[in-house]
Design a protein around this motif. Structure first.
Motif, PDB file in Angstrom:
ATOM      1  N   THR A   1      43.227   9.692  68.139  1.00 23.85           N
ATOM      2  CA  THR A   1      42.988   8.181  67.909  1.00 23.85           C
ATOM      3  C   THR A   1      42.578   7.677  69.080  1.00 23.85           C
ATOM      4  O   THR A   1      41.837   6.670  68.938  1.00 23.85           O
ATOM      5  CB  THR A   1      44.507   7.742  67.420  1.00 23.85           C
ATOM      6  OG1 THR A   1      44.976   8.442  66.174  1.00 23.85           O
ATOM      7  CG2 THR A   1      44.685   6.319  67.329  1.00 23.85           C
TER       8      THR A   1
ATOM      9  N   ASP B   1      43.973   3.467  59.378  1.00 23.65           N
ATOM     10  CA  ASP B   1      44.996   4.235  59.869  1.00 23.65           C
ATOM     11  C   ASP B   1      46.118   4.365  58.701  1.00 23.65           C
ATOM     12  O   ASP B   1      46.748   3.510  58.227  1.00 23.65           O
ATOM     13  CB  ASP B   1      45.848   3.195  60.981  1.00 23.65           C
ATOM     14  CG  ASP B   1      46.482   4.318  61.813  1.00 23.65           C
ATOM     15  OD1 ASP B   1      47.409   5.094  61.232  1.00 23.65           O
ATOM     16  OD2 ASP B   1      46.861   3.991  62.981  1.00 23.65           O
TER      17      ASP B   1
ATOM     18  N   GLN C   1      50.166   6.069  61.349  1.00 23.32           N
ATOM     19  CA  GLN C   1      51.221   5.547  62.354  1.00 23.32           C
ATOM     20  C   GLN C   1      52.223   4.421  61.589  1.00 23.32           C
ATOM     21  O   GLN C   1      53.201   4.662  62.332  1.00 23.32           O
ATOM     22  CB  GLN C   1      50.379   5.045  63.416  1.00 23.32           C
ATOM     23  CG  GLN C   1      49.526   6.004  64.245  1.00 23.32           C
ATOM     24  CD  GLN C   1      48.803   5.328  65.489  1.00 23.32           C
ATOM     25  OE1 GLN C   1      49.429   5.383  66.504  1.00 23.32           O
ATOM     26  NE2 GLN C   1      47.857   4.512  65.345  1.00 23.32           N
TER      27      GLN C   1
ATOM     28  N   TYR D   1      52.850   0.897  65.309  1.00 25.12           N
ATOM     29  CA  TYR D   1      52.274   1.941  66.063  1.00 25.12           C
ATOM     30  C   TYR D   1      50.674   1.422  65.821  1.00 25.12           C
ATOM     31  O   TYR D   1      49.710   1.618  66.908  1.00 25.12           O
ATOM     32  CB  TYR D   1      52.297   3.270  65.952  1.00 25.12           C
ATOM     33  CG  TYR D   1      53.800   3.768  66.572  1.00 25.12           C
ATOM     34  CD1 TYR D   1      53.721   3.995  68.154  1.00 25.12           C
ATOM     35  CD2 TYR D   1      54.746   4.181  65.813  1.00 25.12           C
ATOM     36  CE1 TYR D   1      55.265   4.388  68.592  1.00 25.12           C
ATOM     37  CE2 TYR D   1      56.021   4.551  66.227  1.00 25.12           C
ATOM     38  CZ  TYR D   1      56.223   4.758  67.661  1.00 25.12           C
ATOM     39  OH  TYR D   1      57.266   5.065  68.208  1.00 25.12           O
TER      40      TYR D   1
END
Length: 378
Positions: free
Chosen positions: A77, A112, A115, A119
């Motif tokens: 990431t 994403d 997470q 986050y």
């Protein structure tokens, strides 16, 4: 009579023409001639949008696919954070927008799946900080989505809808495996790939996917990983070490000129990616070993045999590696490489002086080096 005869001939020709054209049409209505490559026509080459400054090697092109591949916690990431900033006009880790004048026109959508919102927000704010953007405002040039709470089907729906809306230059999918039911199932992975290829072609968007390796720490995961690497133009392989991460191209994962390996770490104050200037001997040793493993697989494949003697194997590996001056093989250090490949279960001894590939990947341990491993580079 003559005019009727000519008319009849014209009708027959037209009917024959229509019949010939119908033979080109598929059951779903596609004209096969539309997809025929004409060697006399100059087609546009894919436009490069991200390059490595030192080598000029292309990292991303419009409408292409790429893969960030690495073990868990290797900072995949963080690498994507650096790639994003570089594309949007903030060169990082030796990477920059291919045409700096186009940086202001770049638009990135980041998905994403791993997470969670808290986050994910931290990652998004890192990008904003690198770009000197105020986090009090949302920017349409960088759109960040948290897809963790959704089902696999819902994630794909959001991805498609967001791409249709924003028409981004580059799309990141951090956790592509969370978008398919089974990363080892052919048809399901094929459907995901069809979607990616269709979206990248329709909007000329580059799609960069992040994927974990298998337990061996080096190979792509399942059918999905194999498809992503096969269809992609670049595979950025990343591994974490004590204090830094190492990024390199895979030998069979670059369609164009491969980029030079580079290392980065995270700043202590803000955890932002910055160049690593310390020692990278361990990473370079593993890079050399992985290259030898690649040549070893090719040696067995091209020989058409399941077993090779020590001498046959050494000769075949040196033949595969003859055009790669970086490896610098000799019989002595190749003997050590073979011993190391046996030690990590990549190769197995069939009998005295005879070797075969270990076909069960679950037996291949993660690559580790002992204190004497610098001998491999001597």
């Amino acid at each position: 009579m003559e005019s009727l005869k000519n008319l009849r001939e014209d009708i027959i020709k037209e009917a024959e023409k229509m019949e010939a054209e119908m033979e080109l049409i598929t059951p779903s209505g596609l004209n096969t001639e539309d997809y025929r490559v004409d060697p006399s026509v100059d087609y546009e080459r894919p436009e490069c949008i991200l390059v490595q400054e030192e080598t000029g090697a292309p990292i991303m092109t419009k409408g292409g696919l790429s893969l960030v591949l690495g073990p868990p916690k290797s900072r995949k990431t963080s690498l994507c954070v650096a790639l994003t900033a570089s594309l949007l006009g903030k060169p990082m880790l030796g990477l920059r927008c291919a045409d700096e004048a186009d940086a202001d026109n770049m638009r990135i959508v980041f998905f994403d799946t791993e997470q969670g919102k808290g986050y994910a927000q931290l990652t998004c704010r890192k990008m904003y900080k690198l770009l000197d953007w105020d986090t009090a405002e949302k920017h349409d040039r960088l759109v960040y989505y948290d897809l963790r709470p959704l089902t696999k089907e819902e994630r794909l729906e959001v991805v498609v809808k967001a791409i249709e809306r924003f028409k981004p230059t580059v799309i990141f999918i951090d956790g592509i495996v969370d978008m398919c039911k089974d990363y080892n199932e052919q048809s399901g992975c094929g459907e995901i790939m069809d979607q990616l290829l269709k979206l990248s072609g329709t909007y000329q968007s580059h799609i960069c996917s992040c994927l974990h390796t298998n337990k061996d720490g080096r190979t792509e995961r399942g059918v999905l990983g194999a498809m992503l690497k096969q269809k992609g133009e670049n595979t950025l392989f990343i591994r974490g070490y004590k204090g830094y991460s190492w990024v390199e191209p895979l030998d069979d994962g670059c369609r164009q000129k491969p980029f030079s390996p580079f290392a980065f770490t995270l700043s202590e104050d803000s955890a932002l990616p910055i160049p690593w200037t310390g020692d990278t001997t361990e990473a370079q040793q593993e890079t050399s070993l992985r290259k030898i493993m690649h040549y070893t697989e090719a040696a067995f494949s091209n020989s058409g045999r399941a077993e090779l003697s020590n001498k046959e194997l050494q000769t075949a590996i040196m033949e595969e590696a003859k055009d790669n001056s970086e490896v610098g093989l000799s019989r002595n250090n190749l003997f050590r490489y073979i011993a190391k490949m046996v030690d990590i279960n990549f190769l197995r001894k069939v009998s005295r002086g005879v070797y075969a590939l270990t076909t069960d990947e679950t037996l291949q341990q993660e690559l580790t080096f002992d204190d004497n491993s610098e001998e491999l580079l001597s």
